[in-house]
Design an enzyme around this catalytic site. Structure first.
Site, mmCIF file in Angstrom:
data_model
loop_
_atom_site.group_PDB
_atom_site.id
_atom_site.type_symbol
_atom_site.label_atom_id
_atom_site.label_comp_id
_atom_site.label_asym_id
_atom_site.label_seq_id
_atom_site.Cartn_x
_atom_site.Cartn_y
_atom_site.Cartn_z
ATOM 1 N N CYS A 98 -21.579 14.915 -62.761
ATOM 2 C CA CYS A 98 -22.652 13.922 -62.896
ATOM 3 C C CYS A 98 -23.580 13.937 -61.689
ATOM 4 O O CYS A 98 -24.779 13.638 -61.801
ATOM 5 C CB CYS A 98 -22.066 12.524 -63.118
ATOM 6 S SG CYS A 98 -20.787 12.064 -61.935
ATOM 7 N N HIS A 353 -19.021 7.374 -60.344
ATOM 8 C CA HIS A 353 -19.943 8.013 -61.285
ATOM 9 C C HIS A 353 -21.353 7.927 -60.728
ATOM 10 O O HIS A 353 -21.754 6.910 -60.145
ATOM 11 C CB HIS A 353 -19.863 7.308 -62.637
ATOM 12 C CG HIS A 353 -20.706 7.945 -63.692
ATOM 13 N ND1 HIS A 353 -20.568 9.262 -64.077
ATOM 14 C CD2 HIS A 353 -21.731 7.442 -64.445
ATOM 15 C CE1 HIS A 353 -21.456 9.547 -65.015
ATOM 16 N NE2 HIS A 353 -22.168 8.460 -65.248
#
Length: 984
Positions: A98, A353
């Site tokens: 990510c 994340h």
């Protein structure tokens, strides 16, 4: 009592009064419980276990009535994978990539960078054929620039909702399963891209990275004595701002540029004064780039733990940033506008994340890029509130400060991207090069073909579902048998027939068969009785078998079960009868031999054997209660059963005959044996007149003769070598006896084995030979020196007196004679003594033995290693604390558990907990050798068990900010080591 158990007992209640030979068809049907009334639909809401007539709750509810067509398939609408109008394309997260996706989206929306990459020449000319792209092979970019070109072209014109960046990630050599430092990735990739583009001839391409991201500042040092000013110019691509102790972005910038005093030990050497002088040092911004990247240093090094940690503190920043107060040359255009905010969700520096909020430079609208998902913000406004709410709660959670109009605060933002404000409108007509557009069109065609294929599969699933719906509605009403002919079908198969998610396979009733290939009585609970009409249709459409009609009810199993139940009820009474019969004395030759162990446990053995009757029947087809047994499990169970002795097998000899030991058996009367045989019909039978095993008698006589022989040999040898046996009056090399000049050597192993035999001659085998070859090398030379035999090798040898040696040669076979002779040489007084061995020492093999012993010392999985801390050249260590992880300040709860065998060498980070010294402050040495290789094992470093490692701790760095700067430079090289980011 459970209803199912009550049902089973009721079905077999007749067996208490009916003999096995009297079992009728009515009894058989009762045992199979098919006399139960059928369940009435509407009253019974679930399947009644044990009732083969209940056809409710087996999965039919999903087919009765009207059904939505979407329930006939599990294929999503392919149009959900289509790119929405006026939206951007997402990127697939390949596991932990990510952080890569966020930067790709930020760089894609830098229009100048995208345009320059499109102008970069491509090496795919051999891929082109005529006027188009070759159809027979996929395009594979060869360079990082080509990968980025192709990705940007797909992000711009793809019809997909998201694309796969695996080619780009693979080209960089990144580990898709490991999350890396996002800030370091940005710096390393920009450096790689700049180096790659520097070879281009077009200046707009060659200089794009410097034009967009590169600024310049100077480290300025001013001498307080003479006022001399020295400058060190440096380029930058981002400003790394410390956020500890700050609340606003402007405060972080001010601290970055603040003046630092150089005094004391940190004084500056002035070339003008030619001496160290007090001075001041600061950073001056000379020029700023078009795109200003501000790295918020949220991930810092924690000296207490030796790891990175995340600072989850709020930092306020505005959408408009005026940098004019911070630059040296005033008067230029230094007003910047916020264009991207990169977010790290999570409280840990090693997990979480990454997402990005990026402003579209063409429309001015804000978008949130979260891998495959892209969300447009309402009202052309940046909205960070939801991202702050998603952060994990912490113990000392601060309240979010209030933000005014045009300002924002975040505790998760780790990078802010500002764009220089200009009056010019951004170029809205960036065209994808023709060859790239052909590649995009080809990928779009593949996507459209996939959409058509998925739509066709959905249609086929719907058609199959409708046909199945009609079939179920037709057949389910005809399933109940009633009074007409019937058959049995597996409940599992019926449920799978009614399961829309799995294709219907042929009927398989083998799991429900008994050893006679008929329907097992205990399997009736997993069977259903259906009409012969429905069964005919099932077998004609799906095949399978065997078909189980009323003739498939097994009379043999019912009769056997009847016998077992009667025996169970009769067991208690028979137990008392047998006990009374055992009290009577057996006269004449009418008795039978029974093992005493079997008599003590016969009641329990009988119960277990009766209970196993059903289990054996269940296993006859490889299943127990419907669960398939693997081959390994079946073999293991059979092996365990074979190892357990059955009734009266405890008096069997190894040859299968009656054992010779009468202490293990007793005589019982004929009446008692008859009762026992009812429960153990296969037990071995030995009448009282049965002779014992003749082979065992012969072996017993031979054993007695051997024991007598061994005792005689042991007594003779013990008498011949009394001192050797008692380990008394033994010679010693270090203190050579005066009354002899010769000593003989044998293996200590021979002596120990001989002593074992002499002590227990009936349990041990006699020792027949002296194996001295173990003390010699392959060349016949001795493996030990005289000095080693007096010290470390003394445990391997035994010294023998000459008189004992003569006796040993008579009693044993000697393969090699080894002796040590003492001689006196020279004319000096006193004369020099020499010790000569026969055979002589083999130097080469001796050296090889020593090397092997050293290697063995260094190959271990668990050992005690001592660590001494050196303070002012003095060793400090807690008394009697050899464990690596123990210190005087450590509690019992903090002690680490011992490592199991087979693990790698212990981590020296344990020393940090024992002595409160961080790994980067540890200087470790052993015997003057510095231990600096973190990748080496203890053995290769020369650390053997019981070694002492010296620890000397460096003084901690007082300047934490400087320490963090060092860690930011050093640590990422480990994270991206071996990737393409460091190859340039």
């Amino acid at each position: 009592m459970a209803p199912r158990l009550q049902l089973e007992k009721a079905a077999w209640r007749w067996a208490e009064t009916v003999r096995p030979e009297e079992v009728s068809q009515e009894h058989i049907e009762t045992a199979y419980r098919i006399w139960l009334e059928p369940c009435i639909r509407g009253v019974c809401r679930r399947n009644c276990k044990g009732n083969p007539n209940c056809l409710v709750g087996i999965g039919e509810h999903i087919w009765l009535g009207e059904i939505d067509e979407n329930s006939f398939h599990n294929i999503d609408d392919p149009n959900c994978e289509r790119r929405k109008k006026n939206s951007f394309v997402g990127l697939t997260n390949l596991g932990a990539t990510c952080y890569v996706n966020t930067f790709l989206q930020v760089w894609f929306l830098n229009l100048e960078l995208r345009q320059a990459l499109y102008l970069c020449p491509s090496t795919c000319s051999d891929y082109m054929m005529g006027d188009g792209v070759q159809e027979e092979k996929d395009y594979e970019p060869q360079t990082i620039c080509e990968h980025l070109q192709y990705l940007f072209a797909l992000l711009q014109n793809s019809n997909r909702r998201y694309i796969d960046p695996s080619g780009f990630v693979k080209a960089l050599g990144l580990d898709t399963g490991q999350q890396q430092d996002a800030q370091e990735f940005s710096k390393l990739f920009m450096s790689l891209l700049e180096d790659t583009l520097s070879k281009q001839k077009n200046p707009d391409v060659r200089n794009i990275v410097q034009q967009q991201f590169c600024g310049e500042y100077a480290y300025v040092t001013v001498c307080n004595q003479c006022g001399r000013e020295s400058k060190l110019l440096s380029k930058f691509y981002e400003l790394e701002l410390n956020i500890q102790g700050h609340k606003q972005l402007t405060d972080c910038i001010s601290e970055f540029l603040k003046e630092e005093k150089l005094e004391g030990d940190n004084r500056y050497f002035c070339e003008n004064c030619q001496s160290k002088q007090n001075a001041t040092r600061k950073i001056r911004l000379l020029s700023l780039p078009c795109t200003l990247n501000l790295q918020l240093m949220r991930f810092v090094f924690d000296r207490q733990t030796g790891h990175k940690k995340k600072l989850n503190t709020y930092i306020g920043f505005s959408e408009i940033l005026d940098m004019e107060p911070y630059v040296e040359h005033k008067g230029g255009s230094y007003v910047y506008e916020l264009s991207a905010v990169l977010i790290h969700r999570g409280v840990s520096a090693y997990s979480g994340h990454y997402i990005a909020h990026v402003k579209d430079p063409q429309s001015g609208e804000w978008y949130k890029f979260n891998d495959e998902d892209i969300e447009k913000m309402e009202g052309k406004k940046l909205q960070l509130g939801i991202e702050e709410d998603l952060a994990e709660p912490s113990k000392s959670q601060t309240r979010k400060p209030k933000c005014g109009k045009g300002t924002h605060c975040s505790r998760n933002a780790y990078m802010l991207v500002y764009r220089l404000q200009t009056q010019e409108k951004p170029n809205t007509t960036i065209q994808v090069p023709a060859f790239l557009q052909e590649l995009v069109d080809r990928d779009n065609s593949k996507f459209e073909e996939w959409c058509v294929e998925m739509a066709e599969m959905r249609k086929q699933s719907v058609d199959k579902g409708k046909a199945k719906h009609e079939e179920v509605k037709e057949l389910y009403q005809r399933l109940p048998a009633g009074a007409e002919p019937y058959e049995f079908v597996s409940l599992e198969w019926l449920q799978k027939w009614l399961d829309e998610s799995t294709p219907t396979k042929p009927i398989d009733n083998h799991a429900c068969l008994c050893s006679h290939d008929k329907l097992h009585p205990d399997k009736i609970s997993i069977m259903k009785r259906i009409s012969e009409y429905a069964a005919d249709i099932f077998y004609s459409r799906y095949g399978g078998g065997p078909r189980l009609t009323v003739k498939a009810l097994c009379k043999e199993c019912v009769v056997e079960r009847c016998r077992v139940l009667r025996l169970k009820n009769q067991l208690n009474e028979d137990y008392k009868t047998v006990n009374n019969l055992l009290k009577a004395t057996v006269k004449g030759s009418d008795g039978f031999w029974v093992g005493k162990s079997s008599l003590r446990s016969w009641r329990q053995l009988a119960l277990e054997q009766l209970d196993e009757q059903d289990a054996e029947a269940d296993q006859s087809n490889g299943k127990i209660n419907g669960n398939t047994l693997s081959k390994d499990e079946s073999k293991e169970e059979r092996k365990e059963e074979e190892e357990e002795l059955n009734f009266n097998e405890d008096i069997l000899c190894p040859h299968g005959e009656l054992c010779i030991s009468e202490n293990e058996r007793r005589l019982v009367s004929k009446e008692a044996w008859s009762k026992l045989q009812q429960y153990f019909p296969k037990a071995p039978e030995f009448p009282s007149f049965k002779e014992c095993c003749s082979q065992c008698k012969i072996l017993e006589r031979e054993g007695e003769e051997n024991e007598a022989l061994h005792k005689m040999i042991a007594n003779e040898q013990k008498t011949s070598l009394p001192n050797l046996f008692q380990d008394k009056n033994r010679p010693c090399l270090s203190n050579w006896p005066e009354d002899t000049d010769v000593l003989y050597i044998v293996s200590q192993f021979f002596v120990e084995e001989w002593r074992k035999f002499v002590r227990k001659p009936t349990r041990c085998s006699p020792v027949s030979s002296v194996g001295n070859s173990a003390l010699l090398c392959p060349h016949g030379g001795l493996m030990f020196t005289f000095a080693s035999m007096t010290k470390e090798d003394s445990k391997l040898i035994a010294l023998i007196w000459p008189s004992e040696w003569q006796m040993i040669q008579k009693l044993f076979v000697v393969d090699h004679v080894i002796k040590i002779t003492r001689t006196e040489v020279g004319d000096v007084d006193p004369p020099e003594t020499q010790y000569i061995s026969e055979p002589k020492l083999c130097p080469e093999c001796r050296e090889g033995l020593l090397c092997q012993q050293q290697r063995d010392l260094r190959e271990y999985t668990q050992a005690t290693i001592y660590v001494h801390k050196v303070v002012d050249n003095k060793k400090v260590m807690k008394d009697s604390a050899p464990e690596l992880n123990v210190s005087s300040s450590e509690t019992e709860e903090d002690k680490e558990e011992a490592k199991p065998d087979g693990e790698k060498d212990p981590d020296f980070n344990q020393i940090m907990h024992a002595f409160s010294v961080a790994p980067f402050d540890q200087n470790l040495s052993i015997d003057g050798k510095i231990l600096s290789d973190d990748c080496a094992t203890l053995g290769t470093l020369g650390v053997i068990p019981e070694s002492v490692i010296l620890l000397k701790a460096d003084e901690p760095i007082a300047d934490y900010a400087a320490m963090d700067d060092v860690m930011q430079v050093c640590m990422p090289e480990e994270g991206f080591k071996g990737t393409g980011l460091l190859g340039h």
